[in-house]
Design a protein around this motif. Structure first.
Motif, PDB file in Angstrom:
ATOM      1  N   ARG A  72      19.962 -21.713 -16.138  1.00  0.00           N
ATOM      2  CA  ARG A  72      19.348 -21.422 -14.718  1.00  0.00           C
ATOM      3  C   ARG A  72      19.791 -22.854 -13.810  1.00  0.00           C
ATOM      4  O   ARG A  72      19.676 -23.820 -14.326  1.00  0.00           O
ATOM      5  N   PRO A  73      19.898 -22.304 -12.555  1.00  0.00           N
ATOM      6  CA  PRO A  73      20.125 -23.345 -11.932  1.00  0.00           C
ATOM      7  C   PRO A  73      18.985 -23.926 -11.325  1.00  0.00           C
ATOM      8  O   PRO A  73      17.891 -23.692 -11.611  1.00  0.00           O
ATOM      9  N   LEU A  74      19.049 -25.253 -10.598  1.00  0.00           N
ATOM     10  CA  LEU A  74      18.271 -25.866  -9.786  1.00  0.00           C
ATOM     11  C   LEU A  74      17.839 -25.287  -8.519  1.00  0.00           C
ATOM     12  O   LEU A  74      18.745 -24.651  -7.958  1.00  0.00           O
ATOM     13  N   VAL A  75      16.607 -25.068  -8.346  1.00  0.00           N
ATOM     14  CA  VAL A  75      16.325 -24.257  -7.068  1.00  0.00           C
ATOM     15  C   VAL A  75      15.574 -25.356  -6.350  1.00  0.00           C
ATOM     16  O   VAL A  75      14.580 -26.062  -6.508  1.00  0.00           O
ATOM     17  N   VAL A  76      16.084 -25.494  -5.034  1.00  0.00           N
ATOM     18  CA  VAL A  76      15.537 -26.579  -4.083  1.00  0.00           C
ATOM     19  C   VAL A  76      14.695 -25.722  -3.097  1.00  0.00           C
ATOM     20  O   VAL A  76      15.330 -24.785  -2.144  1.00  0.00           O
ATOM     21  N   LEU A  77      13.559 -26.112  -2.666  1.00  0.00           N
ATOM     22  CA  LEU A  77      12.489 -25.273  -1.914  1.00  0.00           C
ATOM     23  C   LEU A  77      12.672 -26.225  -0.467  1.00  0.00           C
ATOM     24  O   LEU A  77      12.216 -27.260  -0.499  1.00  0.00           O
ATOM     25  N   VAL A  78      12.788 -25.375   0.563  1.00  0.00           N
ATOM     26  CA  VAL A  78      12.660 -26.282   1.932  1.00  0.00           C
ATOM     27  C   VAL A  78      11.608 -25.665   2.730  1.00  0.00           C
ATOM     28  O   VAL A  78      11.843 -24.137   2.962  1.00  0.00           O
ATOM     29  N   HIS A  79      10.648 -26.429   2.927  1.00  0.00           N
ATOM     30  CA  HIS A  79       9.445 -25.627   3.785  1.00  0.00           C
ATOM     31  C   HIS A  79       9.837 -25.321   5.257  1.00  0.00           C
ATOM     32  O   HIS A  79      10.643 -25.730   5.778  1.00  0.00           O
ATOM     33  N   GLY A  80       9.017 -24.949   5.838  1.00  0.00           N
ATOM     34  CA  GLY A  80       8.770 -24.573   7.255  1.00  0.00           C
ATOM     35  C   GLY A  80       8.373 -25.668   8.188  1.00  0.00           C
ATOM     36  O   GLY A  80       7.900 -26.713   7.910  1.00  0.00           O
ATOM     37  N   LEU A  81       8.215 -25.159   9.228  1.00  0.00           N
ATOM     38  CA  LEU A  81       7.598 -26.224  10.646  1.00  0.00           C
ATOM     39  C   LEU A  81       6.237 -26.648  10.552  1.00  0.00           C
ATOM     40  O   LEU A  81       5.364 -25.909   9.724  1.00  0.00           O
ATOM     41  N   THR A  82       6.071 -27.959  10.262  1.00  0.00           N
ATOM     42  CA  THR A  82       4.964 -28.782   9.985  1.00  0.00           C
ATOM     43  C   THR A  82       4.403 -28.580   8.385  1.00  0.00           C
ATOM     44  O   THR A  82       3.353 -28.801   8.192  1.00  0.00           O
ATOM     45  N   GLY A  83       5.465 -28.044   7.692  1.00  0.00           N
ATOM     46  CA  GLY A  83       5.139 -27.965   6.245  1.00  0.00           C
ATOM     47  C   GLY A  83       5.464 -29.214   5.454  1.00  0.00           C
ATOM     48  O   GLY A  83       5.757 -30.128   5.780  1.00  0.00           O
ATOM     49  N   CYS A  84       5.335 -28.867   3.960  1.00  0.00           N
ATOM     50  CA  CYS A  84       5.692 -30.074   3.119  1.00  0.00           C
ATOM     51  C   CYS A  84       5.709 -29.367   1.548  1.00  0.00           C
ATOM     52  O   CYS A  84       5.770 -28.418   1.432  1.00  0.00           O
ATOM     53  N   VAL A 148      20.673 -23.556  -6.257  1.00  0.00           N
ATOM     54  CA  VAL A 148      20.332 -22.388  -5.272  1.00  0.00           C
ATOM     55  C   VAL A 148      19.140 -23.015  -4.217  1.00  0.00           C
ATOM     56  O   VAL A 148      18.165 -23.922  -4.714  1.00  0.00           O
ATOM     57  N   ALA A 149      19.283 -22.727  -3.019  1.00  0.00           N
ATOM     58  CA  ALA A 149      18.535 -23.330  -2.106  1.00  0.00           C
ATOM     59  C   ALA A 149      17.605 -22.078  -1.282  1.00  0.00           C
ATOM     60  O   ALA A 149      18.336 -21.148  -1.220  1.00  0.00           O
ATOM     61  N   VAL A 150      16.441 -22.433  -0.917  1.00  0.00           N
ATOM     62  CA  VAL A 150      15.383 -21.422  -0.316  1.00  0.00           C
ATOM     63  C   VAL A 150      14.717 -21.889   0.536  1.00  0.00           C
ATOM     64  O   VAL A 150      14.003 -23.146   0.507  1.00  0.00           O
ATOM     65  N   GLY A 151      15.040 -21.370   1.814  1.00  0.00           N
ATOM     66  CA  GLY A 151      14.310 -22.037   2.878  1.00  0.00           C
ATOM     67  C   GLY A 151      13.199 -21.143   3.639  1.00  0.00           C
ATOM     68  O   GLY A 151      13.397 -19.763   3.568  1.00  0.00           O
ATOM     69  N   TYR A 152      12.096 -21.360   3.957  1.00  0.00           N
ATOM     70  CA  TYR A 152      11.090 -20.758   4.556  1.00  0.00           C
ATOM     71  C   TYR A 152      10.873 -21.002   5.914  1.00  0.00           C
ATOM     72  O   TYR A 152      10.954 -22.046   6.897  1.00  0.00           O
ATOM     73  N   SER A 153      10.907 -19.939   6.808  1.00  0.00           N
ATOM     74  CA  SER A 153      10.586 -19.995   8.192  1.00  0.00           C
ATOM     75  C   SER A 153      11.633 -20.895   8.908  1.00  0.00           C
ATOM     76  O   SER A 153      12.965 -20.569   8.898  1.00  0.00           O
ATOM     77  N   MET A 154      11.140 -21.958   9.455  1.00  0.00           N
ATOM     78  CA  MET A 154      12.258 -22.818  10.318  1.00  0.00           C
ATOM     79  C   MET A 154      13.071 -23.418   9.283  1.00  0.00           C
ATOM     80  O   MET A 154      14.193 -23.837   9.602  1.00  0.00           O
ATOM     81  N   GLY A 155      12.634 -23.664   7.971  1.00  0.00           N
ATOM     82  CA  GLY A 155      13.584 -24.248   6.931  1.00  0.00           C
ATOM     83  C   GLY A 155      14.613 -23.243   6.619  1.00  0.00           C
ATOM     84  O   GLY A 155      15.718 -23.642   6.098  1.00  0.00           O
ATOM     85  N   GLY A 156      14.227 -21.909   6.762  1.00  0.00           N
ATOM     86  CA  GLY A 156      15.261 -20.826   6.542  1.00  0.00           C
ATOM     87  C   GLY A 156      16.216 -20.905   7.735  1.00  0.00           C
ATOM     88  O   GLY A 156      17.445 -20.512   7.500  1.00  0.00           O
ATOM     89  N   ALA A 157      15.852 -21.098   8.916  1.00  0.00           N
ATOM     90  CA  ALA A 157      16.553 -21.232   9.964  1.00  0.00           C
ATOM     91  C   ALA A 157      17.673 -22.094   9.961  1.00  0.00           C
ATOM     92  O   ALA A 157      18.890 -22.186  10.120  1.00  0.00           O
TER      93      ALA A 157
END
Length: 330
Positions: A72-84, A148-157
């Motif tokens: 299973r790959p490493l999953v990097v989670l990237v938050h959204g605007l003003t997140g953490c 694998v990278a996962v971006g949320y909201s602004m992090g997804g952009a």
């Protein structure tokens, strides 16, 4: 090539009581309280030095599963605007993935969360070089099964922009975005509508607090500009744009909007959104010609609000179920 929608065998999204409307789904995320302790899984700090001579250091939380699963790959989670790293959507996804045996890195962007005291500079959607730098510094023992990278909201952009810039040269095995704004101009106009004033003021207040927090190196003039900003657009126009080489908010949005980069993406990428998202207009998701790029897999839920997805089929957010099925097939 990403898996097909049919192969994911997705359960239909049905809102769970009491989160019946898009606004309630969204507010549940904003006001929810979540436990950041990942026990019985373990966590440790990772630090990433930026290469722009700023001295800035990005900080992440690496979570290791109690029962790791081979391959299973490493999953990097990237938050959204003003997140953490401790944003509710990040914690929910991390907990779910850890229970499935994935290693997870919850990354704080420049000037966010645990990175804030170690950064003089600030993140923005165009700052994809920071993400490249993080990927380049990941230890080999974490990337031996891919990333694998996962971006949320602004992090997804930001993620979609990075993927388009890299094309076939991205080191990622796959990627996913959740509720990402694809058109920054339209999203800004959408958020400035009267019906969104509460959301907008909430975001703007957090943005000011984050920017003016400990570690940020601002002139007194910049501090006053940030304090006086009456909208996120004004913040981008008067602070972000001149500080980082844009000619204004329109130039910043035009140069960084994900729609301009998505045709060049060559990594299997899930692009998930909700048709009733009060923050993100769904129209440009429907209008984009997804079939022109076989690397993109679009999933549009009938509901879910912005990053909510509280569904009757499970106690966990529906978007985490979709992400689980996507990861099983890439």
């Amino acid at each position: 090539m990403p898996p097909s929608i049919d192969s994911l065998d997705l359960p239909p999204f049905r809102p769970r009581f009491p989160w019946w409307s898009a606004d309630l789904q969204t507010i549940a995320v904003l006001l929810g309280t979540y436990q950041s302790d990942m026990s019985p899984h373990t966590s440790e700090r990772l630090c990433f030095c930026m290469a722009d001579r700023s001295g800035d250091i990005l900080v992440g939380m690496l979570d290791r599963p109690a029962l790791p699963q081979a391959g299973r790959p490493l999953v990097v989670l990237v938050h959204g605007l003003t997140g953490c790293e401790n944003s509710s959507h990040v914690l929910n996804a991390a907990r779910h993935l850890l229970d499935l045996g994935y290693r997870v890195l919850r990354l704080n962007l420049r000037g966010c969360g645990a990175s804030r005291p170690h950064c003089r500079e600030h993140y923005h959607i165009g700052r994809t070089a920071d993400f490249r730098r993080v990927l380049a510094q990941l230890p080999d023992d974490l990337t031996d099964q891919g990333v694998v990278a996962v971006g949320y909201s602004m992090g997804g952009a930001m993620m979609l922009k990075y993927l388009g810039e890299e094309g076939a040269f991205s080191p990622l095995r796959a990627a996913a975005t959740i509720c990402a704004p694809l058109d920054l101009v339209q999203t800004c106009e959408h958020m400035l509508r009267p019906r969104n004033w509460l959301y907008h003021n909430y975001i703007l207040a957090d943005l000011k607090k984050e920017t003016l927090g400990k570690g940020g190196e601002l002139t007194e003039e910049e501090r006053e500009i940030v304090r006086a900003a009456r909208s996120v657009r004004e913040y981008d126009d008067r602070f972000i744009s001149p500080r980082y080489g844009f000619r204004g908010a329109d130039d910043y949005y035009s140069l960084c909007t994900p729609l301009a980069y998505m045709p060049e993406i060559r990594v299997p990428t899930l692009v998930l959104a909700a048709s009733d998202d009060p923050w993100i207009p769904a129209g440009y998701y429907r209008d984009f010609k997804w079939s022109d790029n076989p690397s993109l897999l679009s999933v549009m839920a009938e509901g879910g609000g912005h990053l909510g997805f509280h569904s009757t089929d499970s106690d966990r957010p529906w978007c985490d179920t979709v992400l689980e099925k996507f990861l099983e097939r890439v």
